[in-house]
Design an enzyme around this catalytic site. Structure first.
Site, PDB file in Angstrom:
ATOM      1  N   ASP A 173       0.904  -1.149   0.000  1.00 60.07           N
ATOM      2  CA  ASP A 173       0.000   0.000   0.000  1.00 60.07           C
ATOM      3  C   ASP A 173       0.943   1.197   0.000  1.00 60.07           C
ATOM      4  O   ASP A 173       1.570   1.501   1.016  1.00 60.07           O
ATOM      5  CB  ASP A 173      -0.876   0.008   1.250  1.00 60.07           C
ATOM      6  N   HIS A 174       1.052   1.875  -1.142  1.00 59.23           N
ATOM      7  CA  HIS A 174       2.146   2.852  -1.236  1.00 59.23           C
ATOM      8  C   HIS A 174       1.942   4.032  -0.289  1.00 59.23           C
ATOM      9  O   HIS A 174       2.883   4.759   0.004  1.00 59.23           O
ATOM     10  CB  HIS A 174       2.398   3.279  -2.680  1.00 59.23           C
ATOM     11  N   HIS A 236      -5.697   2.845   0.953  1.00 60.99           N
ATOM     12  CA  HIS A 236      -4.894   3.978   1.418  1.00 60.99           C
ATOM     13  C   HIS A 236      -5.526   4.733   2.592  1.00 60.99           C
ATOM     14  O   HIS A 236      -4.873   5.015   3.593  1.00 60.99           O
ATOM     15  CB  HIS A 236      -4.689   4.990   0.290  1.00 60.99           C
TER      16      HIS A 236
HETATM   17  C1  BG6 Z   1      -3.438   4.908  -6.578  1.00 63.15           C
HETATM   18  C2  BG6 Z   1      -4.786   5.019  -7.224  1.00 63.15           C
HETATM   19  O1  BG6 Z   1      -3.384   3.791  -5.733  1.00 63.15           O
HETATM   20  O2  BG6 Z   1      -3.186   6.083  -5.817  1.00 63.15           O
HETATM   21  C3  BG6 Z   1      -4.863   6.260  -8.087  1.00 63.15           C
HETATM   22  O3  BG6 Z   1      -5.022   3.869  -8.015  1.00 63.15           O
HETATM   23  C4  BG6 Z   1      -4.480   7.487  -7.306  1.00 63.15           C
HETATM   24  O4  BG6 Z   1      -6.149   6.420  -8.655  1.00 63.15           O
HETATM   25  C5  BG6 Z   1      -3.157   7.268  -6.580  1.00 63.15           C
HETATM   26  O5  BG6 Z   1      -4.350   8.562  -8.222  1.00 63.15           O
HETATM   27  C6  BG6 Z   1      -2.857   8.414  -5.651  1.00 63.15           C
HETATM   28  O6  BG6 Z   1      -1.560   8.251  -5.170  1.00 63.15           O
HETATM   29  P1  BG6 Z   1      -0.693   9.515  -4.733  1.00 63.15           P
HETATM   30  O7  BG6 Z   1       0.552   8.927  -4.160  1.00 63.15           O
HETATM   31  O8  BG6 Z   1      -0.463  10.327  -5.972  1.00 63.15           O
HETATM   32  O9  BG6 Z   1      -1.537  10.247  -3.740  1.00 63.15           O
END
Ligand code: BG6
Length: 499
Positions: A173-174, A236
């Protein structure tokens, strides 16, 4: 320093590899954090030589040095053909010999999710899932989305555990890789002043907003089957809630921390059908003009059904039924084509028991807020009231603010750098454990179900460039509160900011 390794990327001809993974590896190299002996083996259906793969990875002219480029390799294979895993095995044997990595491999699944169990099975059939092949440790990183609903997430967990032990599984989960998300734990548990207030007695409610100004871009095909609830909330944003709401862990190790996050998910009060109607608002962007530019409606985006009911915005209210949070509402709001890109957690403290300055309070003054800014302009802001200089007792709001950019080494590493490094080190703290993932789906599933079965539940249209449907505001009004409307810059006054 991590042990010597080979990182095998499935789906290496896809977007994620060139845009996120290879740059993250290069950043690790620049910080001297790559193993001494290290190689990447990309795999994909596209036919490519090592050289073509190297050129593709450096397409944007990142200026990767020659030594790094030489670490990149490629083998074309069809992940659905079991035979191909034996060719992969041979290639690994040869690279292992050349790079002397002693059998330590990370398999990174960056393929479409339908292939996750097929690849795990193929690896196992070729004996690549345990140390009998060349010794060393074998790990599997799984990209999101992990499942489509509770049943498919459970089925995927069962499948993966058939071939890999839970300790070998790293579900990404980044958001957990973001420096500011990790800082929530340090902020809460390394400071004595906030934790005594961090409960139902002093906090009125908590808001988590994650807005994006972009639309679905070229991901319409995926997004139209997912929607904001699956895409952002199930993973997230619930993870951010867990970091804000969890109890102090017994220690700072993966198991202690993940035991506490799973307890938060298990304590979320399930939403009844009536709650879903009342407390979950979904929306979809419609066309509009922003600064003279015409913005397409979601239904006009490429690969999106012209009558799609997929939500590009969702706001919800829920409760965590435990001793710390009983009765305190949590709000989550996320969407595409909102006015700006911001992710932040707002902790709204209760008002003073007696409002001494009531007659001259404006609406806002007198509520203390702590804003934890995840991105951009990462930082922390504490809002409090003070006396407006001059005669009388006019009260105004002021802020104590901290910006990461003010640290001398203020450049924050990208989430993927931290996560890949941790996996190499065998630290799974920032990866989602199977039980936590299933607990999140358990909360989300009834919402998806209700939307699927009951088409009288509305999908509200909202013009691109606005903060979503007005009905989302009503969620907080019923609580006597309002959303914070965040600006790009943490300290801008929300009423006047340039979005
Ligand atoms: C991803 C989603 O996991 O996270 C995207 O699939 C979203 O739709 C993105 O844009 C948002 O990530 P960050 O790091 O740019 O907030």
């Amino acid at each position: 320093m991590p042990a010597d390794q080979i990182l095998v990327i499935f789906g290496a001809s896809g977007d994620l590899t060139g845009r996120k993974l290879i740059p993250a590896l290069y950043a690790l190299r620049q910080r001297d954090l790559l193993p001494e002996n290290f190689a990447v083996l990309g795999t994909g259906r596209t036919e490519m030589s090592d050289d073509e793969f190297r050129k593709k990875m450096d397409k944007k002219g990142e200026g990767y040095d020659r030594e790094f480029i030489k670490m990149l390799h490629y083998i074309s294979m069809d992940p659905q053909n079991p035979e191909n895993y034996y060719q992969l095995r041979e290639r690994l044997r040869q690279l292992d010999h050349d790079f002397k990595v002693k059998g330590n491999y990370i398999f990174y699944l960056a393929t479409p999710p339908l292939l996750y169990d097929t690849v795990a099975e193929g690896l196992a059939a070729a004996g690549l899932n345990h140390s009998e092949f060349n010794g060393g440790l074998k790990k599997l990183i799984i990209e999101k989305p992990f499942g489509y609903d509770l049943a498919s997430a459970q089925a995927l967990n069962v499948k993966l555990r058939q071939y890999f032990d839970e300790s070998q599984l790293y579900r990404i989960d980044h958001y957990l890789g973001k420096e500011t998300a990790q800082n929530i734990l340090v902020f809460r548990f390394a400071n004595g002043i906030f934790e005594p207030l961090w409960n139902r007695n002093y906090i009125d409610h908590i808001q988590v907003t994650s807005s994006e100004s972009i639309g679905v871009e070229n991901r319409g095909g995926y997004y139209d089957t997912a929607g904001a609830l699956r895409d952002m909330v199930q993973n997230h944003l619930l993870q951010l809630v867990a970091l804000a709401a969890m109890e102090p862990p017994a220690g700072f190790d993966a198991d202690s921390i993940r035991n506490e996050t799973v307890k938060v998910f298990q304590s979320i009060k399930p939403l009844s059908p009536a709650d879903i109607r009342r407390n979950v608002i979904r929306g979809q962007y419609i066309g509009s003009k922003i600064k003279g530019e015409t913005i397409k409606a979601y239904r006009e985006e490429k690969a999106v059904a012209p009558d799609s009911r997929t939500e590009t915005f969702v706001a919800l209210k829920f409760f965590i039924d435990n001793w710390r949070w009983g009765g305190i509402p949590f709000f989550i709001r996320t969407g595409k084509r909102l006015p700006t890109r911001v992710t932040e957690i707002v902790v709204r403290f209760k008002n003073t028991p007696h409002r001494l300055f009531r007659s001259i309070f404006d609406e806002e003054a007198g509520t203390n807020q702590l804003i934890i800014r995840i991105q951009p302009d990462e930082g922390i802001l504490l809002r409090f009231s003070l006396k407006q200089p001059g005669s009388g007792y006019q009260v105004k709001n002021a802020s104590l603010d901290f910006h990461y950019s003010s640290l001398s080494d203020g450049k924050l590493p990208e989430a993927y750098e931290r996560l890949i490094y941790d996996c190499m080190m065998g630290d799974s703290t920032l990866y989602t454990r199977g039980d936590a993932l299933e607990a999140c789906w358990k909360f989300i599933d009834p919402l998806l179900d209700a939307w699927k079965k009951d088409d009288t539940i509305k999908v509200y249209g909202y013009p691109s460039g606005t903060w979503g449907p007005e009905e989302a505001d009503a969620l907080l009004h019923s609580n006597g509160q309002t959303w914070r409307y965040p600006c790009k810059n943490l300290t801008d006054d929300e009423n006047y900011c340039e979005l």
